[in-house]
Motif scaffolding. Structure first.
Motif, PDB file in Angstrom:
ATOM      1  N   THR A   1      10.918-110.489 108.966  1.00 25.78           N
ATOM      2  CA  THR A   1       9.424-110.897 107.775  1.00 25.78           C
ATOM      3  C   THR A   1      11.591-110.440 106.283  1.00 25.78           C
ATOM      4  N   LEU A   2      11.719-109.703 106.380  1.00 25.17           N
ATOM      5  CA  LEU A   2      12.623-109.227 105.329  1.00 25.17           C
ATOM      6  C   LEU A   2      13.923-110.421 105.738  1.00 25.17           C
ATOM      7  N   LEU A   3      14.052-110.897 106.780  1.00 31.32           N
ATOM      8  CA  LEU A   3      15.398-111.872 106.771  1.00 31.32           C
ATOM      9  C   LEU A   3      15.157-113.274 106.548  1.00 31.32           C
ATOM     10  N   LYS A   4      13.580-113.606 106.737  1.00 27.79           N
ATOM     11  CA  LYS A   4      13.205-114.693 106.415  1.00 27.79           C
ATOM     12  C   LYS A   4      12.941-114.730 104.620  1.00 27.79           C
ATOM     13  N   ALA A   5      12.726-113.350 104.225  1.00 31.64           N
ATOM     14  CA  ALA A   5      12.988-113.451 102.558  1.00 31.64           C
ATOM     15  C   ALA A   5      14.844-113.329 102.413  1.00 31.64           C
ATOM     16  N   LEU A   6      15.538-113.005 102.768  1.00 34.66           N
ATOM     17  CA  LEU A   6      16.441-112.772 101.923  1.00 34.66           C
ATOM     18  C   LEU A   6      17.223-114.371 102.535  1.00 34.66           C
ATOM     19  N   ARG A   7      17.009-115.159 103.757  1.00 33.90           N
ATOM     20  CA  ARG A   7      16.654-116.294 103.792  1.00 33.90           C
ATOM     21  C   ARG A   7      16.757-117.546 102.504  1.00 33.90           C
ATOM     22  N   GLU A   8      15.412-117.096 102.219  1.00 32.40           N
ATOM     23  CA  GLU A   8      14.936-117.844 100.949  1.00 32.40           C
ATOM     24  C   GLU A   8      15.784-117.871  99.986  1.00 32.40           C
ATOM     25  N   TYR A   9      15.927-116.666  99.465  1.00 31.64           N
ATOM     26  CA  TYR A   9      16.379-116.026  98.391  1.00 31.64           C
ATOM     27  C   TYR A   9      18.198-116.360  98.762  1.00 31.64           C
ATOM     28  N   TRP A  10      18.859-117.115  99.845  1.00 29.06           N
ATOM     29  CA  TRP A  10      20.671-117.461  99.707  1.00 29.06           C
ATOM     30  C   TRP A  10      20.212-119.057  99.380  1.00 29.06           C
ATOM     31  N   ILE A  11      19.215-119.741  99.818  1.00 28.82           N
ATOM     32  CA  ILE A  11      19.197-121.258 100.062  1.00 28.82           C
ATOM     33  C   ILE A  11      19.051-121.354  98.132  1.00 28.82           C
ATOM     34  N   VAL A  12      18.531-120.578  97.240  1.00 25.03           N
ATOM     35  CA  VAL A  12      18.331-120.731  96.116  1.00 25.03           C
ATOM     36  C   VAL A  12      19.251-120.177  95.160  1.00 25.03           C
ATOM     37  N   TYR A  13      19.791-119.041  95.788  1.00 22.27           N
ATOM     38  CA  TYR A  13      21.117-118.248  94.614  1.00 22.27           C
ATOM     39  C   TYR A  13      22.359-118.964  95.430  1.00 22.27           C
ATOM     40  N   LYS A  14      22.317-118.727  96.489  1.00 22.78           N
ATOM     41  CA  LYS A  14      24.143-119.152  97.569  1.00 22.78           C
ATOM     42  C   LYS A  14      25.160-118.183  96.762  1.00 22.78           C
ATOM     43  N   PRO A  15      25.178-117.033  97.255  1.00 21.98           N
ATOM     44  CA  PRO A  15      25.769-116.546  96.572  1.00 21.98           C
ATOM     45  C   PRO A  15      26.753-116.178  97.856  1.00 21.98           C
ATOM     46  N   ASP A  16      28.502-116.091  97.360  1.00 14.71           N
ATOM     47  CA  ASP A  16      29.761-115.982  98.398  1.00 14.71           C
ATOM     48  C   ASP A  16      29.295-115.640  99.566  1.00 14.71           C
ATOM     49  N   LYS A  17      29.883-116.167 100.454  1.00 14.12           N
ATOM     50  CA  LYS A  17      29.582-115.471 102.196  1.00 14.12           C
ATOM     51  C   LYS A  17      30.174-114.146 101.764  1.00 14.12           C
ATOM     52  N   ASN A  18      32.142-114.216 101.016  1.00 13.77           N
ATOM     53  CA  ASN A  18      32.466-113.319 100.924  1.00 13.77           C
ATOM     54  C   ASN A  18      32.373-111.786 100.350  1.00 13.77           C
ATOM     55  N   GLU A  19      31.326-112.151  99.116  1.00 13.59           N
ATOM     56  CA  GLU A  19      31.146-111.408  98.141  1.00 13.59           C
ATOM     57  C   GLU A  19      29.537-110.656  98.197  1.00 13.59           C
ATOM     58  N   TYR A  20      29.101-110.108  97.021  1.00  3.86           N
ATOM     59  CA  TYR A  20      27.908-109.742  97.605  1.00  3.86           C
ATOM     60  C   TYR A  20      27.220-110.657  96.605  1.00  3.86           C
ATOM     61  N   LEU A  21      25.983-109.341  97.669  1.00  7.83           N
ATOM     62  CA  LEU A  21      24.495-110.152  97.727  1.00  7.83           C
ATOM     63  C   LEU A  21      23.449-110.529  96.538  1.00  7.83           C
ATOM     64  N   PHE A  22      23.913-109.673  95.858  1.00  8.42           N
ATOM     65  CA  PHE A  22      23.663-109.863  94.976  1.00  8.42           C
ATOM     66  C   PHE A  22      24.786-109.998  92.903  1.00  8.42           C
ATOM     67  N   PRO A  23      25.341-110.731  93.098  1.00  7.35           N
ATOM     68  CA  PRO A  23      26.171-110.507  91.644  1.00  7.35           C
ATOM     69  C   PRO A  23      25.922-110.600  90.207  1.00  7.35           C
ATOM     70  N   ALA A  24      26.828-109.822  89.571  1.00  2.00           N
ATOM     71  CA  ALA A  24      26.518-109.655  88.682  1.00  2.00           C
ATOM     72  C   ALA A  24      25.493-110.352  87.926  1.00  2.00           C
ATOM     73  N   VAL A  25      25.525-110.306  87.100  1.00  3.49           N
ATOM     74  CA  VAL A  25      24.177-111.527  86.004  1.00  3.49           C
ATOM     75  C   VAL A  25      24.876-111.611  84.642  1.00  3.49           C
ATOM     76  N   GLN A  26      25.397-110.651  84.266  1.00  2.15           N
ATOM     77  CA  GLN A  26      26.992-111.083  82.867  1.00  2.15           C
ATOM     78  C   GLN A  26      28.126-111.127  83.572  1.00  2.15           C
ATOM     79  N   SER A  27      28.852-112.536  83.186  1.00  2.00           N
ATOM     80  CA  SER A  27      30.502-112.568  83.282  1.00  2.00           C
ATOM     81  C   SER A  27      30.961-111.447  82.845  1.00  2.00           C
ATOM     82  N   ASN A  28      30.519-110.639  81.920  1.00  2.00           N
ATOM     83  CA  ASN A  28      31.430-109.525  80.974  1.00  2.00           C
ATOM     84  C   ASN A  28      30.913-107.875  81.732  1.00  2.00           C
ATOM     85  N   SER A  29      29.836-108.335  82.457  1.00  2.00           N
ATOM     86  CA  SER A  29      29.864-107.041  84.210  1.00  2.00           C
ATOM     87  C   SER A  29      31.361-106.384  84.187  1.00  2.00           C
ATOM     88  N   LYS A  30      31.166-104.588  84.360  1.00  2.00           N
ATOM     89  CA  LYS A  30      31.954-104.194  84.709  1.00  2.00           C
ATOM     90  C   LYS A  30      32.177-103.756  86.299  1.00  2.00           C
TER      91      LYS A  30
END
Length: 285
Positions: A170-199
């Motif tokens: 169930t969790l894997l399916k949810a993460l894959r559905e998130y991946w399809i929409v947001y397409k995070p970098d495979k070598n980076e964080y799953l949930f990248p910073a929302v703001q460009s000036n984030s610390k």
């Protein structure tokens, strides 16, 4: 020793001990605020009475649990930077009644997960179905998802500890559905910073907390004390109820002591009569 020298040495000692990046950041912030409070040019003049008076002052704005984190930071600073260790008798933690554990019911879980926001649903399931802390959710990397072995890797979490937890379908399916929409970098964080000036390169955990708080206010069962951590509370309590022994649960939660885990067994079975079984999560499509 001026403020910058003290903070740099403090940071070095924390990183040497391999404390998590979040702990390093927060401990630095706590000490920096105390230095500013006393307007110290030479921080080596700090003594136990000044530390105690600062804690008394901070009681006006900090909850006891948060204040104990400040106390831990100050105690560690005295130990590794000033080389003047404070005993727990001299500088004890604040006593308080723990926050009541909230366990979501089967119906409430299904209502919470009934959202078309794929990122929010991923957040919810990481708490409910894997027992992650909000900070662990924020710092999860794409490479931490091991779909071959169905495991999640939580690295350098609280007190620098790492662990593995099972990854459900169930969790894997949810993460894959998130991946399809947001397409995070495979070598980076799953949930990248929302703001460009984030610390930080990953999403701020406060953002997740606020998002959850605003979301849960839409439901009739909402009470003001509800927070993201209640998803983890639900996971832990139901794992015990469904046969997981406390030794295994301690490892899954990443607790350092059984006292932290044992808070989940202080409920009568009658209190959980309406609680869901974990298998109910597996039935959600």
């Amino acid at each position: 020793m001026n403020k910058d020298e003290a903070l740099n040495k403090f940071t070095f000692m924390m990183e040497y001990r391999n404390l998590s990046s979040n702990t390093v950041h927060m401990y630095r912030w706590y000490l920096s605020r105390m230095f500013d409070f006393y307007q110290l040019e030479d921080v080596s003049i700090l003594d136990v009475s000044m530390a105690q008076n600062y804690v008394v002052h901070m009681k006006q704005t900090y909850a006891p649990a948060s204040l104990n984190a400040v106390i831990s930071a100050i105690r560690y600073f005295f130990d590794v930077v000033l080389e003047a260790p404070l005993s727990r008798r001299q500088f004890p933690n604040i006593l308080y009644d723990p926050v009541e554990i909230t366990v979501f019911t089967d119906e409430q879980i299904h209502l919470l997960l009934d959202t078309k926001d794929v990122r929010l649903r991923a957040f919810l399931l990481l708490g409910l179905d894997a027992g992650l802390r909000v900070g662990e959710v924020a710092r999860l990397k794409v490479s931490d998802i091991d779909s071959k072995n169905m495991l999640l890797y939580i690295r350098n979490s609280k007190r620098g500890k790492s662990r593995k937890v099972p990854l459900s379908n169930t969790l894997l399916k949810a993460l894959r559905e998130y991946w399809i929409v947001y397409k995070p970098d495979k070598n980076e964080y799953l949930f990248p910073a929302v703001q460009s000036n984030s610390k930080t390169p990953y999403i701020n955990q406060s953002y997740i907390n606020i998002l959850f708080k605003e979301y849960i206010k839409n439901f009739s069962f909402y009470v003001p004390t509800m927070r993201f951590h209640n998803l983890r509370d639900t996971y832990a309590t139901l794992m015990l109820k469904n046969g997981c022994n406390i030794f295994t649960l301690k490892k899954l939660l990443g607790h350092s002591s059984f006292s932290s885990t044992s808070r989940y067994i202080k409920y009568d079975i009658s209190d959980l009569a309406q609680a869901p079984v974990l298998s109910s999560l597996m039935e959600i499509e």
